[in-house]
Every structure is written in C-alpha cells, then in structure tokens.
Motif scaffolding. Structure first.
Motif, PDB file in Angstrom:
ATOM      1  N   ASP A 145      30.496  49.982  10.484  1.00  0.00           N
ATOM      2  CA  ASP A 145      30.964  49.461  11.377  1.00  0.00           C
ATOM      3  C   ASP A 145      32.023  48.562  10.432  1.00  0.00           C
ATOM      4  N   ALA A 146      31.751  48.455   9.158  1.00  0.00           N
ATOM      5  CA  ALA A 146      32.616  47.321   8.477  1.00  0.00           C
ATOM      6  C   ALA A 146      33.901  48.110   7.749  1.00  0.00           C
ATOM      7  N   MET A 147      33.310  49.131   7.818  1.00  0.00           N
ATOM      8  CA  MET A 147      34.032  49.594   6.695  1.00  0.00           C
ATOM      9  C   MET A 147      35.019  50.496   8.032  1.00  0.00           C
ATOM     10  N   ARG A 148      34.770  51.492   9.139  1.00  0.00           N
ATOM     11  CA  ARG A 148      35.312  52.256   9.823  1.00  0.00           C
ATOM     12  C   ARG A 148      36.759  50.594  10.266  1.00  0.00           C
ATOM     13  N   ASN A 149      36.288  49.489  10.538  1.00  0.00           N
ATOM     14  CA  ASN A 149      37.452  47.879  10.745  1.00  0.00           C
ATOM     15  C   ASN A 149      37.511  48.166   9.859  1.00  0.00           C
ATOM     16  N   LYS A 150      37.846  48.091   8.611  1.00  0.00           N
ATOM     17  CA  LYS A 150      38.710  47.461   7.332  1.00  0.00           C
ATOM     18  C   LYS A 150      38.133  46.233   7.163  1.00  0.00           C
ATOM     19  N   GLU A 151      36.844  45.515   7.298  1.00  0.00           N
ATOM     20  CA  GLU A 151      36.449  44.066   7.638  1.00  0.00           C
ATOM     21  C   GLU A 151      36.378  44.250   5.770  1.00  0.00           C
ATOM     22  N   LYS A 152      36.673  43.560   4.825  1.00  0.00           N
ATOM     23  CA  LYS A 152      36.566  43.052   3.629  1.00  0.00           C
ATOM     24  C   LYS A 152      35.447  42.655   3.386  1.00  0.00           C
ATOM     25  N   GLU A 153      35.551  41.437   3.826  1.00  0.00           N
ATOM     26  CA  GLU A 153      34.544  40.211   3.641  1.00  0.00           C
ATOM     27  C   GLU A 153      33.139  40.816   4.696  1.00  0.00           C
ATOM     28  N   ARG A 154      33.195  40.759   4.761  1.00  0.00           N
ATOM     29  CA  ARG A 154      31.820  41.134   5.516  1.00  0.00           C
ATOM     30  C   ARG A 154      31.192  42.104   4.977  1.00  0.00           C
ATOM     31  N   LEU A 155      31.656  43.769   4.884  1.00  0.00           N
ATOM     32  CA  LEU A 155      31.294  44.825   4.569  1.00  0.00           C
ATOM     33  C   LEU A 155      30.507  44.310   2.390  1.00  0.00           C
ATOM     34  N   GLY A 156      31.437  43.429   2.272  1.00  0.00           N
ATOM     35  CA  GLY A 156      30.914  43.202   0.857  1.00  0.00           C
ATOM     36  C   GLY A 156      29.846  42.158   1.028  1.00  0.00           C
ATOM     37  N   THR A 157      29.384  41.546   2.028  1.00  0.00           N
ATOM     38  CA  THR A 157      28.570  40.327   1.981  1.00  0.00           C
ATOM     39  C   THR A 157      27.259  41.740   2.579  1.00  0.00           C
ATOM     40  N   GLU A 212      30.893  30.534   1.525  1.00  0.00           N
ATOM     41  CA  GLU A 212      30.070  30.789   1.539  1.00  0.00           C
ATOM     42  C   GLU A 212      29.014  30.892   2.929  1.00  0.00           C
ATOM     43  N   ALA A 213      30.045  29.510   3.528  1.00  0.00           N
ATOM     44  CA  ALA A 213      29.360  30.108   5.274  1.00  0.00           C
ATOM     45  C   ALA A 213      30.330  31.062   5.379  1.00  0.00           C
ATOM     46  N   ALA A 214      31.156  31.767   5.180  1.00  0.00           N
ATOM     47  CA  ALA A 214      31.450  33.205   5.781  1.00  0.00           C
ATOM     48  C   ALA A 214      30.111  33.920   5.654  1.00  0.00           C
ATOM     49  N   GLU A 215      29.212  33.791   4.346  1.00  0.00           N
ATOM     50  CA  GLU A 215      28.605  34.770   4.221  1.00  0.00           C
ATOM     51  C   GLU A 215      26.997  34.688   4.706  1.00  0.00           C
ATOM     52  N   ILE A 216      26.881  33.289   4.970  1.00  0.00           N
ATOM     53  CA  ILE A 216      25.618  33.018   5.946  1.00  0.00           C
ATOM     54  C   ILE A 216      25.741  33.896   7.237  1.00  0.00           C
ATOM     55  N   GLU A 217      26.864  32.787   7.744  1.00  0.00           N
ATOM     56  CA  GLU A 217      27.137  33.824   8.751  1.00  0.00           C
ATOM     57  C   GLU A 217      27.184  35.439   8.974  1.00  0.00           C
ATOM     58  N   VAL A 218      27.882  36.489   8.174  1.00  0.00           N
ATOM     59  CA  VAL A 218      26.774  37.967   8.377  1.00  0.00           C
ATOM     60  C   VAL A 218      25.445  37.702   8.285  1.00  0.00           C
ATOM     61  N   ILE A 219      24.804  36.812   7.590  1.00  0.00           N
ATOM     62  CA  ILE A 219      23.494  37.591   6.950  1.00  0.00           C
ATOM     63  C   ILE A 219      22.268  37.040   8.317  1.00  0.00           C
ATOM     64  N   GLU A 220      23.232  35.815   8.709  1.00  0.00           N
ATOM     65  CA  GLU A 220      22.661  35.784   9.919  1.00  0.00           C
ATOM     66  C   GLU A 220      22.268  36.643  11.054  1.00  0.00           C
ATOM     67  N   ALA A 221      23.726  37.109  11.709  1.00  0.00           N
ATOM     68  CA  ALA A 221      23.742  38.156  12.520  1.00  0.00           C
ATOM     69  C   ALA A 221      22.679  38.740  12.210  1.00  0.00           C
ATOM     70  N   PHE A 222      22.126  39.257  11.383  1.00  0.00           N
ATOM     71  CA  PHE A 222      20.563  40.351  11.098  1.00  0.00           C
ATOM     72  C   PHE A 222      18.797  39.110  10.835  1.00  0.00           C
ATOM     73  N   LEU A 223      19.300  38.316  11.374  1.00  0.00           N
ATOM     74  CA  LEU A 223      17.916  37.303  11.294  1.00  0.00           C
ATOM     75  C   LEU A 223      17.511  36.966  12.848  1.00  0.00           C
TER      76      LEU A 223
END
Length: 148
Positions: free
Chosen positions: A13-25, A79-90
């Motif tokens: 989904d991140a690839m399709r939506n071109k969400e570069k930061e989310r995809l990287g995380t 770092e805060a943005a990465e935390i937000e992406v990772i926590e979505a899966f917890l």
C-alpha cells in the motif's frame, strides 16, 4: 491474518500511495524480521515479531530523546515518525488499571508471597503483556506489590 502478512500488505500500500517515509520504515522492520529468521533459521510467529517491533520502538524512543537533548529537532521528528508507523502494527497498549489488575491476578494465581516468587509472576504476565506494556515498568510494579 499474521503480523508479517499485515506488514507485507502495508508495504504494498505504501508503494502504491508513494508514501516514501512509511515505506522506508516498513522495509526496515521487514529487514529486521528477515535478519532474525535467517540468523536463527526459523520462521517467526506473531509473538516474536511483536518482540522485534517493541525493541525497535524502544530504540527509536531512546534516539529521539538523545536527538532532542542534542538540539536536533529534525532527527527527533524522523524518529517520532518511525515510532508512529511501527506502533500501528503493535497491539493496543493496556491502561495502568488493566496492568495492575493483571498483576494482582498473577500474584493470586501463583500464590506468590515474596520476592522469591517474582520469576513465577513474571512468567505468567509475560505472554499477556509483551508488546502491550513496558515490561520494565511492569517488573517494578510486581516488585512493589510483592514487597507489601
């Protein structure tokens, strides 16, 4: 649906939506999972993936606080943005009251009477609380409850 499947779907989904930061995380998370699978020659289950995600969040929180102390707000924000992406899966974190209730139940079910029984209590709590509460804080709460 397993956590790894959810991560793979989110990556697509991140690839399709071109969400570069989310995809990287998400790619970084997938790489950590794959590295552990290769190192230990096993296929990880959801509990082990949650442990990896929890560790990654903790590392990022440490980095974020260090960046804030060093007056590097742009790196702290990353770092805060990465935390937000990772926590979505917890799994959803438990409230203080829920944790206290689980601790009381664990102490009662193991018939714990003192600090010598802390290992038994933590063994009962760990499967339930992993990824849903800070185990360091839980350990302190169990220690306080057993010292009463």
């Amino acid at each position: 649906m397993s956590l790894i499947t959810q991560l793979k779907d989110a990556q697509k989904d991140a690839m399709r939506n071109k969400e570069k930061e989310r995809l990287g995380t998400i790619r970084m998370v997938m790489a950590a999972i794959k590295q552990r699978e290769i190192d230990e020659k096993i296929e990880l289950d959801d509990e082990q993936v949650i442990a990896i995600l929890t560790k990654m969040v903790k590392q990022r929180r440490d980095s974020q606080s260090q960046f804030e102390q060093a007056d590097r707000p742009e790196l702290a924000a990353k770092e805060a943005a990465e935390i937000e992406v990772i926590e979505a899966f917890l799994p959803q974190p438990l409230s203080e009251e829920e944790v206290a209730s689980l601790i009381a139940n664990a102490i009662e079910s193991t018939s714990a009477e003192g600090m010598q029984d802390m290992g038994k209590v933590m063994a009962v709590l760990k499967p339930t609380l992993t990824g849903r509460a800070d185990m360091g804080k839980v350990s302190g709460q169990v220690r306080a409850a057993l010292n009463k």
